[in-house]
Design a protein around this motif. Structure first.
Motif, PDB file in Angstrom:
ATOM      1  N   THR A  59       0.803  -1.112   0.035  1.00 40.41           N
ATOM      2  CA  THR A  59       0.077   0.097  -0.086  1.00 40.41           C
ATOM      3  C   THR A  59       0.893   1.091   0.159  1.00 40.41           C
ATOM      4  OG1 THR A  59      -0.183   0.657   2.469  1.00 40.41           O
ATOM      5  CG2 THR A  59      -1.661  -1.082   1.534  1.00 40.41           C
ATOM      6  N   ASP A  60       0.143   2.195   0.130  1.00 39.28           N
ATOM      7  CA  ASP A  60       0.870   3.828  -0.112  1.00 39.28           C
ATOM      8  C   ASP A  60       0.945   4.257   1.378  1.00 39.28           C
ATOM      9  OD1 ASP A  60       1.341   3.724  -2.935  1.00 39.28           O
ATOM     10  OD2 ASP A  60      -0.590   4.873  -3.039  1.00 39.28           O
ATOM     11  N   TYR A  61       0.861   3.581   2.535  1.00 39.59           N
ATOM     12  CA  TYR A  61       1.029   3.611   3.844  1.00 39.59           C
ATOM     13  C   TYR A  61       2.297   4.456   4.227  1.00 39.59           C
ATOM     14  CZ  TYR A  61       0.924   3.426   8.966  1.00 39.59           C
ATOM     15  OH  TYR A  61       1.192   3.725  10.221  1.00 39.59           O
ATOM     16  N   ASP A  62       3.284   4.001   3.651  1.00 40.90           N
ATOM     17  CA  ASP A  62       4.464   4.738   4.369  1.00 40.90           C
ATOM     18  C   ASP A  62       4.550   5.996   3.389  1.00 40.90           C
ATOM     19  OD1 ASP A  62       5.467   2.757   5.950  1.00 40.90           O
ATOM     20  OD2 ASP A  62       6.072   1.628   4.347  1.00 40.90           O
ATOM     21  N   ALA A  63       4.128   6.170   2.207  1.00 40.19           N
ATOM     22  CA  ALA A  63       4.081   7.374   1.518  1.00 40.19           C
ATOM     23  C   ALA A  63       3.230   8.297   2.270  1.00 40.19           C
ATOM     24  CB  ALA A  63       3.845   7.193  -0.024  1.00 40.19           C
ATOM     25  N   LEU A  64       2.116   7.958   2.523  1.00 38.79           N
ATOM     26  CA  LEU A  64       1.094   8.764   3.407  1.00 38.79           C
ATOM     27  C   LEU A  64       1.764   9.443   4.673  1.00 38.79           C
ATOM     28  CD1 LEU A  64      -2.184   6.894   2.677  1.00 38.79           C
ATOM     29  CD2 LEU A  64      -1.594   9.228   1.577  1.00 38.79           C
ATOM     30  N   MET A  65       2.502   8.414   5.218  1.00 38.23           N
ATOM     31  CA  MET A  65       3.102   9.090   6.542  1.00 38.23           C
ATOM     32  C   MET A  65       4.259   9.873   6.219  1.00 38.23           C
ATOM     33  SD  MET A  65       1.705   7.404   9.075  1.00 38.23           S
ATOM     34  CE  MET A  65       2.612   7.671  10.461  1.00 38.23           C
ATOM     35  N   ASP A  66       4.744   9.774   5.317  1.00 41.14           N
ATOM     36  CA  ASP A  66       5.822  10.698   4.776  1.00 41.14           C
ATOM     37  C   ASP A  66       5.344  11.892   4.381  1.00 41.14           C
ATOM     38  OD1 ASP A  66       7.921   8.708   5.286  1.00 41.14           O
ATOM     39  OD2 ASP A  66       8.132   8.161   3.207  1.00 41.14           O
ATOM     40  N   ASP A  67       4.226  12.049   3.863  1.00 40.57           N
ATOM     41  CA  ASP A  67       3.354  13.116   3.259  1.00 40.57           C
ATOM     42  C   ASP A  67       2.729  14.070   4.622  1.00 40.57           C
ATOM     43  OD1 ASP A  67       4.448  12.788   0.831  1.00 40.57           O
ATOM     44  OD2 ASP A  67       2.236  12.002   0.267  1.00 40.57           O
ATOM     45  N   GLY A  68       2.883  13.534   5.614  1.00 41.42           N
ATOM     46  CA  GLY A  68       2.546  14.046   6.685  1.00 41.42           C
ATOM     47  C   GLY A  68       1.137  13.533   7.362  1.00 41.42           C
ATOM     48  N   TYR A  69       0.408  12.672   6.735  1.00 38.86           N
ATOM     49  CA  TYR A  69      -0.806  12.210   7.427  1.00 38.86           C
ATOM     50  C   TYR A  69      -0.525  11.385   8.818  1.00 38.86           C
ATOM     51  CZ  TYR A  69      -3.330  12.859   2.912  1.00 38.86           C
ATOM     52  OH  TYR A  69      -3.822  13.355   2.175  1.00 38.86           O
ATOM     53  N   ASP A  70      -1.400  11.543   9.724  1.00 42.73           N
ATOM     54  CA  ASP A  70      -1.165  10.722  11.000  1.00 42.73           C
ATOM     55  C   ASP A  70      -1.535   9.411  10.678  1.00 42.73           C
ATOM     56  OD1 ASP A  70      -3.884  10.232  11.435  1.00 42.73           O
ATOM     57  OD2 ASP A  70      -4.219  12.145  12.482  1.00 42.73           O
ATOM     58  N   ARG A  71      -1.140   8.517  11.965  1.00 44.25           N
ATOM     59  CA  ARG A  71      -1.238   6.938  11.391  1.00 44.25           C
ATOM     60  C   ARG A  71      -2.706   6.946  11.277  1.00 44.25           C
ATOM     61  NH1 ARG A  71       0.744   3.187  16.073  1.00 44.25           N
ATOM     62  NH2 ARG A  71      -1.095   3.494  17.262  1.00 44.25           N
ATOM     63  N   ASP A  72      -3.724   7.456  12.016  1.00 43.75           N
ATOM     64  CA  ASP A  72      -4.864   6.798  11.985  1.00 43.75           C
ATOM     65  C   ASP A  72      -5.425   7.184  10.500  1.00 43.75           C
ATOM     66  OD1 ASP A  72      -5.202   5.848  14.192  1.00 43.75           O
ATOM     67  OD2 ASP A  72      -6.035   7.649  15.281  1.00 43.75           O
ATOM     68  N   ALA A  73      -5.401   8.463   9.799  1.00 45.23           N
ATOM     69  CA  ALA A  73      -5.696   8.676   8.494  1.00 45.23           C
ATOM     70  C   ALA A  73      -5.153   7.786   7.619  1.00 45.23           C
ATOM     71  CB  ALA A  73      -5.368  10.099   8.473  1.00 45.23           C
ATOM     72  N   ALA A  74      -3.690   7.534   7.691  1.00 47.52           N
ATOM     73  CA  ALA A  74      -2.876   6.803   6.684  1.00 47.52           C
ATOM     74  C   ALA A  74      -3.648   5.279   6.650  1.00 47.52           C
ATOM     75  CB  ALA A  74      -1.573   6.836   6.887  1.00 47.52           C
ATOM     76  N   ARG A  75      -3.786   4.844   7.803  1.00 46.39           N
ATOM     77  CA  ARG A  75      -4.397   3.570   8.093  1.00 46.39           C
ATOM     78  C   ARG A  75      -5.874   3.456   7.342  1.00 46.39           C
ATOM     79  NH1 ARG A  75      -2.545   0.788  13.560  1.00 46.39           N
ATOM     80  NH2 ARG A  75      -0.349   0.659  13.169  1.00 46.39           N
ATOM     81  N   PHE A  76      -6.748   4.511   7.493  1.00 47.93           N
ATOM     82  CA  PHE A  76      -7.840   4.622   7.000  1.00 47.93           C
ATOM     83  C   PHE A  76      -7.885   4.430   5.400  1.00 47.93           C
ATOM     84  CE2 PHE A  76     -11.617   7.051   5.159  1.00 47.93           C
ATOM     85  CZ  PHE A  76     -12.531   6.410   5.671  1.00 47.93           C
ATOM     86  N   ASN A  98     -12.626   1.884  10.228  1.00 48.73           N
ATOM     87  CA  ASN A  98     -13.596   2.630  11.217  1.00 48.73           C
ATOM     88  C   ASN A  98     -13.078   2.111  12.690  1.00 48.73           C
ATOM     89  OD1 ASN A  98     -14.514   4.350   9.357  1.00 48.73           O
ATOM     90  ND2 ASN A  98     -15.963   2.819   8.932  1.00 48.73           N
ATOM     91  N   ALA A  99     -12.415   0.917  12.788  1.00 46.74           N
ATOM     92  CA  ALA A  99     -12.315   0.586  13.994  1.00 46.74           C
ATOM     93  C   ALA A  99     -10.765   0.765  14.493  1.00 46.74           C
ATOM     94  CB  ALA A  99     -12.724  -1.148  14.223  1.00 46.74           C
ATOM     95  N   ALA A 100     -10.504   0.825  15.819  1.00 46.12           N
ATOM     96  CA  ALA A 100      -8.918   1.118  16.347  1.00 46.12           C
ATOM     97  C   ALA A 100      -8.482  -0.426  16.274  1.00 46.12           C
ATOM     98  CB  ALA A 100      -9.094   1.551  17.606  1.00 46.12           C
ATOM     99  N   GLU A 101      -7.354  -0.257  16.071  1.00 45.85           N
ATOM    100  CA  GLU A 101      -6.580  -1.778  15.490  1.00 45.85           C
ATOM    101  C   GLU A 101      -5.718  -1.922  16.760  1.00 45.85           C
ATOM    102  OE1 GLU A 101      -4.513  -2.096  11.743  1.00 45.85           O
ATOM    103  OE2 GLU A 101      -5.694  -0.375  10.804  1.00 45.85           O
ATOM    104  N   PRO A 102      -5.609  -3.165  16.951  1.00 42.15           N
ATOM    105  CA  PRO A 102      -4.816  -3.731  18.099  1.00 42.15           C
ATOM    106  C   PRO A 102      -3.451  -3.433  18.049  1.00 42.15           C
ATOM    107  CG  PRO A 102      -6.037  -5.455  16.753  1.00 42.15           C
ATOM    108  CD  PRO A 102      -6.111  -4.284  16.116  1.00 42.15           C
ATOM    109  N   GLU A 103      -2.847  -2.909  17.192  1.00 44.31           N
ATOM    110  CA  GLU A 103      -1.538  -2.297  16.797  1.00 44.31           C
ATOM    111  C   GLU A 103      -1.400  -1.090  17.755  1.00 44.31           C
ATOM    112  OE1 GLU A 103      -1.694  -4.054  12.694  1.00 44.31           O
ATOM    113  OE2 GLU A 103      -3.066  -3.046  14.212  1.00 44.31           O
ATOM    114  N   GLU A 104      -2.473  -0.308  18.138  1.00 43.01           N
ATOM    115  CA  GLU A 104      -2.434   0.636  18.881  1.00 43.01           C
ATOM    116  C   GLU A 104      -2.180   0.328  20.211  1.00 43.01           C
ATOM    117  OE1 GLU A 104      -5.258   3.041  15.717  1.00 43.01           O
ATOM    118  OE2 GLU A 104      -6.088   2.621  17.742  1.00 43.01           O
TER     119      GLU A 104
END
Length: 118
Positions: A59-76, A98-104
């Motif tokens: 996924t683009d998760y790491d790129a989203l994080m690098d672009d400044g998205y917070d973890r919850d938004a990137a995961r969404f 929409n659910a909190a993930e166990p990794e949190e």
């Protein structure tokens, strides 16, 4: 000689994501066996490791994080892509965006095992 925990993890990978490519399954088994996952049931450790593998490799998760998205938004934003990977791997379970993930809960499986937050 494999330990009982290693055998449980191997069985969980086979049962939970039966069509995962070998290289992904190997990474997931390794992450599920890591020190910070020892207190978790094998199935939980495998699930967390599988979701983290899909998130970071497909996924683009790491790129989203690098672009400044917070973890919850990137995961969404990548939840659908993670679920598509899980579908290909034959998983019956899905990530709910929409659910909190166990990794949190402080279990750092995000990048293969270190305990640093994203």
């Amino acid at each position: 000689m494999a330990t009982e925990r290693q055998r449980r993890i191997a069985r969980a990978v086979t049962a939970m994501i039966p069509r995962a490519p070998f290289i992904d399954a190997e990474h997931i088994r390794e992450a599920a066996r890591s020190r910070h996952m020892r207190s978790l049931p094998a199935e939980t450790a495998v699930w967390l490791a599988a979701v983290a593998r899909a998130r970071h490799e497909y996924t683009d998760y790491d790129a989203l994080m690098d672009d400044g998205y917070d973890r919850d938004a990137a995961r969404f934003f990548v939840a659908g892509d993670i679920n598509a990977v899980l579908d290909r791997w034959g998983a019956r379970r899905r990530v709910d965006p929409n659910a909190a993930e166990p990794e949190e809960d402080g279990i750092g499986v995000e990048d293969g095992g270190d305990d640093e937050p994203d």
